[in-house]
Design an enzyme around this catalytic site. Structure first.
Site, PDB file in Angstrom:
ATOM      1  N   ASP A  31       9.580   4.286 -18.047  1.00 54.29           N
ATOM      2  CA  ASP A  31       9.149   5.144 -16.914  1.00 54.29           C
ATOM      3  C   ASP A  31       9.959   4.895 -15.649  1.00 54.29           C
ATOM      4  O   ASP A  31      10.426   5.826 -14.995  1.00 54.29           O
ATOM      5  CB  ASP A  31       7.625   5.067 -16.667  1.00 54.29           C
ATOM      6  CG  ASP A  31       7.063   3.693 -16.380  1.00 54.29           C
ATOM      7  OD1 ASP A  31       7.810   2.700 -16.486  1.00 54.29           O
ATOM      8  OD2 ASP A  31       5.858   3.610 -16.038  1.00 54.29           O
ATOM      9  N   GLY A 113      -6.542  -6.792 -16.714  1.00 55.19           N
ATOM     10  CA  GLY A 113      -5.367  -7.660 -16.875  1.00 55.19           C
ATOM     11  C   GLY A 113      -4.931  -7.873 -18.306  1.00 55.19           C
ATOM     12  O   GLY A 113      -4.305  -8.883 -18.614  1.00 55.19           O
ATOM     13  N   GLY A 115      -3.218  -5.355 -20.123  1.00 58.07           N
ATOM     14  CA  GLY A 115      -2.212  -4.366 -20.493  1.00 58.07           C
ATOM     15  C   GLY A 115      -2.765  -2.996 -20.802  1.00 58.07           C
ATOM     16  O   GLY A 115      -2.105  -2.189 -21.450  1.00 58.07           O
ATOM     17  N   LEU A 116      -3.984  -2.692 -20.343  1.00 57.35           N
ATOM     18  CA  LEU A 116      -4.584  -1.387 -20.648  1.00 57.35           C
ATOM     19  C   LEU A 116      -4.716  -0.505 -19.404  1.00 57.35           C
ATOM     20  O   LEU A 116      -5.535   0.414 -19.370  1.00 57.35           O
ATOM     21  CB  LEU A 116      -5.944  -1.578 -21.336  1.00 57.35           C
ATOM     22  CG  LEU A 116      -5.890  -2.372 -22.646  1.00 57.35           C
ATOM     23  CD1 LEU A 116      -7.278  -2.543 -23.240  1.00 57.35           C
ATOM     24  CD2 LEU A 116      -4.962  -1.695 -23.668  1.00 57.35           C
ATOM     25  N   SER A 119      -5.323  -1.710 -13.431  1.00 52.47           N
ATOM     26  CA  SER A 119      -5.009  -1.565 -11.994  1.00 52.47           C
ATOM     27  C   SER A 119      -4.982  -0.096 -11.616  1.00 52.47           C
ATOM     28  O   SER A 119      -5.529   0.307 -10.590  1.00 52.47           O
ATOM     29  CB  SER A 119      -3.642  -2.166 -11.663  1.00 52.47           C
ATOM     30  OG  SER A 119      -3.542  -3.445 -12.161  1.00 52.47           O
ATOM     31  N   GLU A 151       0.407   0.681  -5.305  1.00 54.91           N
ATOM     32  CA  GLU A 151       0.707  -0.452  -6.185  1.00 54.91           C
ATOM     33  C   GLU A 151       2.116  -1.006  -5.922  1.00 54.91           C
ATOM     34  O   GLU A 151       2.331  -2.216  -5.902  1.00 54.91           O
ATOM     35  CB  GLU A 151       0.546  -0.051  -7.658  1.00 54.91           C
ATOM     36  CG  GLU A 151       0.707  -1.238  -8.568  1.00 54.91           C
ATOM     37  CD  GLU A 151      -0.230  -1.264  -9.753  1.00 54.91           C
ATOM     38  OE1 GLU A 151      -1.104  -0.386  -9.856  1.00 54.91           O
ATOM     39  OE2 GLU A 151      -0.080  -2.169 -10.575  1.00 54.91           O
ATOM     40  N   ASP A 163       0.969   4.739 -15.689  1.00 57.04           N
ATOM     41  CA  ASP A 163      -0.457   4.391 -15.767  1.00 57.04           C
ATOM     42  C   ASP A 163      -1.302   5.280 -14.856  1.00 57.04           C
ATOM     43  O   ASP A 163      -2.372   5.754 -15.238  1.00 57.04           O
ATOM     44  CB  ASP A 163      -0.674   2.921 -15.387  1.00 57.04           C
ATOM     45  CG  ASP A 163       0.070   1.971 -16.299  1.00 57.04           C
ATOM     46  OD1 ASP A 163       0.697   2.447 -17.261  1.00 57.04           O
ATOM     47  OD2 ASP A 163       0.042   0.760 -16.053  1.00 57.04           O
TER      48      ASP A 163
HETATM   49  C1  GLA Z   1       3.081  -1.354 -16.843  1.00 59.15           C
HETATM   50  C2  GLA Z   1       3.514  -0.444 -15.707  1.00 59.15           C
HETATM   51  C3  GLA Z   1       4.043   0.887 -16.225  1.00 59.15           C
HETATM   52  C4  GLA Z   1       5.082   0.697 -17.332  1.00 59.15           C
HETATM   53  C5  GLA Z   1       4.592  -0.294 -18.370  1.00 59.15           C
HETATM   54  C6  GLA Z   1       5.661  -0.657 -19.368  1.00 59.15           C
HETATM   55  O1  GLA Z   1       1.962  -0.824 -17.473  1.00 59.15           O
HETATM   56  O2  GLA Z   1       2.441  -0.215 -14.826  1.00 59.15           O
HETATM   57  O3  GLA Z   1       4.564   1.639 -15.165  1.00 59.15           O
HETATM   58  O4  GLA Z   1       6.317   0.328 -16.798  1.00 59.15           O
HETATM   59  O5  GLA Z   1       4.128  -1.501 -17.787  1.00 59.15           O
HETATM   60  O6  GLA Z   1       5.984   0.432 -20.154  1.00 59.15           O
END
Ligand code: GLA
Length: 384
Positions: A31, A113, A115-116, A119, A151, A163
């Site tokens: 991204d 926290g 990875g889902l 934030s 962010e 995200d």
């Molecule tokens: C986090 C970041 C996203 C993206 C992913 C990796 O979730 O917030 O913008 O870069 O890592 O793909």
């Protein structure tokens, strides 16, 4: 949650907002290189109950963390931890007119926290609360933009746009093929013959201080060197696999590997969207597996716990593919499998992980979901 709100604040709430987390089927760290991603909003959400106040205080209570705090409606430069995200949103919104005070309770079933996209869900949900309580017109695009800026600039995590985008724009039974160069997107049907299972490695990350920002900087450093010779290249997105031999000749090995991941991954996202359209779970799975290997070996954002889950998942019948989701360095492994394989896969992968690491990984079987929603408690119906 409503009775919890009444107990804590002495009166009932007016508004409920729910903002989903996400998994990214493929497109790791593409991204912020202006490439493609293929995320799905999931049915794990951060929920907000709110009620307006007559002063300029934002009284917040997180039921999940059993902790609260107090902020000014203009934001608080000194706010710490999760309050910092809220403070950043308040600071942004106060530039466009300001808001009145509110009581706010936060809860939900989206793990923090891991990875889902927790934030982004916090930012998007809170901004949606402010938008409705104060009856401010803000377009979906603007919500994404403000949350992303908060962010990056306020919190200091130099994340891409994915995200925030999916927490706003997600749709049930759809993945989103998003072009992060111009924000054009397309919904792709997510076939119900593909189940999404998550395994939590239990390794939590503090993204602001983690290597995420370092990876982003490495991509920028590589780009700078490339542009010195080819100024037409605006982002790593503009390079093709055919450029790799040339890149290898001009970049130091680490930067070359970072570029190889990004360039090949962008190609995989486009092919994965095609496989999804064709309901080709096997083809999709192979691309997803390659994505994990590239993130592990070239981008170096995996860890041994995730790699163990990955290896164990691949051995299961009915599993199409697996990869780390989110930024990496821990968090969850995403497994795509046939619905009939879910039970065995959860059992076998969990057992293998527990034997190796001595604790059981959390598992979530998730479905796709819509983006953020607001509802007046007295029954005003759903609205964006
Ligand atoms: C986090 C970041 C996203 C993206 C992913 C990796 O979730 O917030 O913008 O870069 O890592 O793909």
């Amino acid at each position: 949650m409503i009775s919890g709100f009444e107990e804590h604040f002495g009166q009932g709430p007016d508004l409920l907002v729910e903002a989903p987390g996400r998994v990214n089927l493929i497109g790791g760290s593409t991204d912020y290189n202006q490439g493609f991603v293929l995320p799905v909003a999931i049915d794990r959400r951060t929920s907000f109950l709110a009620r307006g106040r007559s002063d300029d205080l934002v009284e917040v209570y997180s039921a999940g963390l059993s902790r609260g705090g107090s902020l000014k409606t203009r934001g608080d430069a000194g706010a710490l931890g999760w309050l910092r995200y809220l403070s950043g949103i308040l600071a942004e919104i106060s530039m466009t007119g300001g808001v009145k005070g509110l009581d706010l309770m936060i809860d939900g079933d989206l793990p923090i926290g891991s990875g889902l996209g927790s934030s982004a869900a916090l930012e998007v949900g809170f901004l949606t609360v402010l938008k409705h309580l104060n009856r401010i017109e803000i377009s979906d695009e603007k919500v994404v933009e403000i949350c992303h800026r908060v962010e990056n600039e306020f919190v200091g995590m130099k994340c891409g746009i994915m995200d925030q985008f999916v927490s706003v724009m997600g749709k049930e039974d759809r993945a989103i093929l998003l072009d992060c160069r111009d924000m054009k997107f397309e919904y792709v049907v997510l076939d119900r013959s593909i189940s999404i299972v998550l395994f939590d490695s239990g390794v939590t990350r503090e993204l602001v201080t983690s290597d995420y920002n370092t990876r982003r900087k490495e991509c920028l450093d590589a780009l700078e060197r490339i542009r010195a010779r080819r100024p037409d290249v605006r982002a790593l997105r503009d390079l093709e696999p055919a450029d790799l031999p040339w890149l290898e000749s001009i970049l130091e090995p680490v930067l070359f590997r970072r570029c190889r991941h990004v360039i090949t991954e962008i190609g995989r996202v486009v092919m994965a969207a095609e496989a999804l359209r064709e309901r080709n779970g096997k083809g999709l799975g192979e691309l997803v597996n390659s994505s994990h290997l590239s993130l592990r070996d070239d981008f170096e954002v995996s860890c041994r716990e995730l790699d163990h889950l990955f290896a164990a998942a691949r051995q299961q019948d009915g599993v199409y593919g697996a990869r780390l989701t989110g930024a990496g360095f821990g968090g969850n492994l995403l497994v795509l499998c046939h619905p009939s394989a879910v039970k065995e896969t959860v059992r076998n992968v969990s057992r293998s992980f527990t034997d190796r690491f001595g604790y059981t990984p959390g598992t979530i079987l998730c479905r796709s979901s819509d983006g953020v929603k607001a509802k007046w408690i007295d029954g005003g119906g759903d609205r964006k």
